[in-house]
Every structure is written in C-alpha cells, then in structure tokens.
Design a protein around this motif. Structure first.
Motif, PDB file in Angstrom:
ATOM      1  N   THR A   1      45.020  73.237  59.094  1.00  0.00           N
ATOM      2  CA  THR A   1      45.299  72.001  59.828  1.00  0.00           C
ATOM      3  C   THR A   1      46.720  71.950  60.370  1.00  0.00           C
TER       4      THR A   1
ATOM      5  N   TYR B   1      41.795  67.138  46.595  1.00  0.00           N
ATOM      6  CA  TYR B   1      41.444  68.556  46.498  1.00  0.00           C
ATOM      7  C   TYR B   1      41.741  69.051  45.083  1.00  0.00           C
TER       8      TYR B   1
ATOM      9  N   ARG C   1      43.907  62.892  54.285  1.00  0.00           N
ATOM     10  CA  ARG C   1      44.394  63.674  53.141  1.00  0.00           C
ATOM     11  C   ARG C   1      45.603  64.538  53.522  1.00  0.00           C
TER      12      ARG C   1
ATOM     13  N   ILE D   1      42.934  74.608  53.541  1.00  0.00           N
ATOM     14  CA  ILE D   1      42.696  73.508  54.481  1.00  0.00           C
ATOM     15  C   ILE D   1      44.018  73.043  55.103  1.00  0.00           C
TER      16      ILE D   1
ATOM     17  N   THR E   1      39.751  64.374  56.215  1.00  0.00           N
ATOM     18  CA  THR E   1      40.719  65.471  56.124  1.00  0.00           C
ATOM     19  C   THR E   1      42.063  65.063  56.729  1.00  0.00           C
ATOM     20  N   SER E   2      42.023  64.364  57.849  1.00  0.00           N
ATOM     21  CA  SER E   2      43.270  63.939  58.492  1.00  0.00           C
ATOM     22  C   SER E   2      44.050  62.980  57.601  1.00  0.00           C
TER      23      SER E   2
ATOM     24  N   GLN F   1      36.159  65.101  59.263  1.00  0.00           N
ATOM     25  CA  GLN F   1      37.428  65.402  59.932  1.00  0.00           C
ATOM     26  C   GLN F   1      38.415  64.256  59.747  1.00  0.00           C
TER      27      GLN F   1
END
Length: 285
Positions: A268, A255, A231, A264, A228-229, A225
């Motif tokens: 988000t 990605y 990115r 994604i 991801t934040s 997580q």
C-alpha cells in the motif's frame, strides 16, 4: 402568511459587489397560512443573484417565457438582470426559502454546485438545508461580529451539500445511502478487529454482492479496500508517533500476523513498516 427574513443593510435592496468573491445580502422564509396567493413580477430582474428553495408544497416559476411548477425539494436560480416571475398559491401549501447574493466568484461557485448548464435543480429535502438558511437569517438579523464571514461560510456549505446531492444521485434511495454510511461508521469503529464482509452483510440481512457493488459505487472502493485504508492510515500514525513494535502496531490495526501486516503495508505505502519509520524519523530530525 408567515415571513422571517434578514437583510445585510436592514432593507431589501439589490447590490452588485465585484470587490469580494462572495457577499450575502438577504435570506428569508415564506410560509403561507391564510393569504390566498402572492405573485412576484420583476420584468428587469435584479442586479444580484437569487436562489429560491421550495421546502414544502409547490410553486410556479417562469423562465424564458415558460412557466413550470416545482415541487418540494426543488431549487431555482435567477441570475442578474434576468426577468423574474413566480407565483405562490395557498392551495399548494408552499414554504420557500430565498437567498440574494453576488460577488466576482459567485458564478464559479454556482457552476460547481450544478448550475453550469441549468437553472433548476432537484436537490431533495434534508433539514440540513433549512438549518443553514435559518442560521443565515439569524446572522443577518443580529449582525454580530464576523457575521459577513459566517454568512459566506454557511452559503458555501449550502452549495457544497447541493453539489454532493448532484454527485450522489446515481447511488439510489436514502435507505441505500444509510446502509453504506452505517457500514462506514462500523468499519471505522471496529477496524482493529477481524472483519469479514460476508459476516457483516449477513448480520445486516443484505446480499454480499449487492453490498460490495453498492459500497464501491458510493465510496469509490470495495469494503475491504476501505478497511485496509483505515488500517494503514492508523498504522502510519503509530509508526510516526510511538515506539510500539511492528508486531504491536500490526495487532492494534487488525493484523494479528506480523508478516502479513508488513506485506500489506509495503504493497500500500511502497515501503515496509520499518523502512517507513526510519524515513519519517530522518525527515523529522
């Protein structure tokens, strides 16, 4: 006894300032070398606040008629008009820092740092504490332009570090914190690459389950997580400030599959990359 101190008015006097949110009057450092003992007794206290930090060794303090020995890494607060009694003995090799201050916002700042229900805190030792206080001593000695503003900034930083320590107490040892902080640094440097939590844990000789659980406890989210934040934050920046294609932005943020990136991103942010770019362009004119 080694002593290094600085005073706002070149003299150790207690002041009550209710015009400013925070005012720092003095800061100093004691280190025992040859003197056998020093006892401070102020039956009526002072009209300002005093914080005393035990940087090394140990010292005795009395509060509400109870005498207690505090070891290195301890911090004690004396409030205005509170009787003060403390004892320093050379055999305990104490080194101490102290700060005197007041202001109408002082109590709220102390509450936020962890003093709301107690006057003694175990904050551990880090050179950051002593570095800040040595800076304060220097500012009080030199009194260069802006010294009052810098003093309050340094003191706020000191209290913020104390608050952080209190909140992180449940995390565990310094070694554990170092493991998580190393991971955070690594993820921020390598977010554009393909990352596997299992591979990272194996490469650092730690259990994957332990790493995920501890990272979540420390950072408030799982490692994936967090990645991801990073990115998505970078992708938003690129969508707002460049004319790169969606595919190029996805590739730059880790990605390689454009469809997966879009999915994604929408999950988000709440909007697909193309929609997000259009909305930002509209707002910015």
């Amino acid at each position: 006894m080694y002593s290094n101190s600085g005073y706002l008015n070149d003299i150790d006097i207690d002041i009550l300032d209710q015009e400013h949110e925070l005012s720092i009057y003095s800061c100093g450092n004691y280190r025992f070398i040859s003197r056998k003992e020093m006892v401070t007794l102020r039956p009526n206290g002072r009209i300002d606040y005093q914080l005393i930090y035990v940087a090394k060794g140990k010292a005795d303090f009395e509060k509400n008629g109870v005498r207690k020995e505090l070891a290195a890494g301890s911090l004690i607060l004396y409030r205005p008009l509170e009787p003060q009694k403390y004892y320093y003995y050379a055999q305990n090799t104490p080194e101490l820092f102290w700060i005197h201050f007041s202001g109408y916002g002082a109590e709220a700042l102390l509450d936020a740092a962890g003093f709301k229900e107690q006057d003694m805190l175990e904050i551990g030792f880090t050179s950051e504490y002593t570095q800040i206080m040595n800076k304060m001593i220097r500012e009080l000695q030199l009194k260069r332009p802006g010294h009052c503003e810098l003093l309050t900034l340094y003191f706020r930083e000191f209290l913020t570090l104390i608050s952080r320590h209190q909140q992180e107490k449940g995390i565990g040892s310094t070694k554990i914190k170092s493991e998580i902080e190393t991971a955070v640094h690594y993820f921020n440097e390598h977010f554009s690459q393909e990352l596997s939590i299992q591979d990272y844990a194996a490469a650092n000789h730690i259990s994957t389950c332990w790493f995920i659980r501890t990272f979540r406890q420390y950072m408030g989210m799982t490692p994936m997580q967090y990645i991801t934040s990073i990115r998505i934050t970078k992708a938003k920046e690129l969508l707002e400030t460049t004319d790169l294609t969606i595919n190029e932005i996805g590739d730059l943020t880790g990605y390689q599959n454009a469809l997966y990136f879009s999915r994604i991103f929408k999950k988000t942010v709440g909007a697909a990359p193309t929609e997000y770019r259009k909305s930002v362009s509209y707002i910015n004119g």
